[in-house]
Design an enzyme around this catalytic site. Sequence first.
Site: not given
Length: 532
Positions: A60, A481, A528, A134, A217-218, A275, A30-32
């Site tokens: 559209r 606190f 806090r 899909k 890797r995981y 950690h 389509t188009g360009g």
Amino acid sequence: MRAILSVSDKTGLVDFARGLVERGFELISTGGTARALAAAGLPVINVSDVTGFPEMMDGRVKTLHPAVHGGILARRSRPDDLAAIGAHGITPIDLVVVNLYPFGKAAENPDTPFDALVEEIDIGGPSLVRAAAKNFNDVLVVVNPEDYPKVLEELAREGGPSIDFRFSLMKKAFMHTGQYDGMIAMTLHHVDVAGGAMTRKPVKAAAHPHHAPRALRYGENPHQKAQWIPLPDESGRGWTVHQGKELSYTNLLDLDAALRLAIEFDEAVGVVIKHTNPCGVATGSSIDEAYVRAREVDPLSAFGGIVGLNRPIDAATAKALTSTFIEAVMAPAIDGDARGILAVKQNMRVVTADFGKAYEPLMGQPPSEMRSFLGGVLIQEPDRVVEAREPWPSRGPDGGAEGSYPRVVTKRQPTAEEWAALRFAWRVCAHVKSNTIVFSSADRTLAVGAGQMSRVDSVKIAVTKAAPGSLKGSVAASDAFFPFRDGLDALASAGATAVVQPGGSVKDAEVIAAADEQGIAMVFTGRRHFRH
């Protein structure tokens, strides 16, 4: 075989289409995209010739038609699907090549009016991508020009593209449409409605909002699959990996923690992370001195740690980094003479990033953090310790009047050295997992208690990690606190002479009285810094 091509990013398009024709594909476009293919001398079927309808409503409606989507969605293993499209003269479509950029380009132009912006919302493109994804078992879907060579390679493979490859393209496709919809949603979030008129704030889109994910890797554990979706280089917030083994999921989290803490400091600072918690933080007159000081706070924990530095790595720092075992280091840059020294440790990961841009807006939006949970996605602003950007006390020697912060709430005022140490500890504790207790001097942490269910337990852990006698005359910071005076009493017993905390407990008066009893100076920040 048929392929439908409709792309905004035409990188590599002609060579890819030529490769498809050589493999027996008819090209629909389509188009360009159609014009670009025709200009290259390639045979192209216009989509209107497939649907029997011209493009409508200024484009559209053009690909939204059973002749297109029936050809994509028909399951080749289902005789009833094939009979259905056969009854209507629909030819199967085996390859869909689409990418979605126009909206982002329109959104980054602050002069694009709202109505024009809406017209740039692609409907047919995402529908094509989702339909092909899909039906990935039968239809290849390609959204990234980087995949063109691999697609041609897989098409030439005996037996055709593997199911693994088809599935990998499916995942990229849904990532692409998901990010596209997210970009639209974020842009529309900044549109105001007043008096029936729609007005928008400028939104600057990243040049590559669908930056390809990188397989890790995981995840945190070997049985967990994981990916890293980097920010594009064009955002200015990308990370550059210079050497070392492949970065792991936990490496990236620890490097992030190191970066977040290092940029809280204007002075040269070294941060050692384990950690996601700092096990050592220190400033120095030079970056190598800062790093060595930080490492020596807790040498046992620093072994195999992650390092953050807010100055370029020079030769002296490179020597210090390679003198012990660390997993990775992050810094703003690497001096030329340091590269060869770092290269001696071939497995050590070395990463650089523009620290000054770490919290800059992305796609025109204020910086934000996202975290998934089993009930959806959480989004929040990053936590910055803005109240400690300037030296303390910032409002005179009394630490500020009632209602202003930081504010001294005890009879005794902090000394000048205690003020410096309190500010240092406060900047660190915001980056430690709650409940947090940090003991420090004016230029380094002395002990850290992290992630405990009880604040008193955090004190106990910090005390057990401290060098004998090192906490005498120290200061301490608590990210939230004290609900009771027991935490304050534990700090005093450990040797702290000044404490900084947010305040705000119903037991504040009791805690303040406990501090006064023991001659401790205490400062409230009114802010806090939980970290979960």
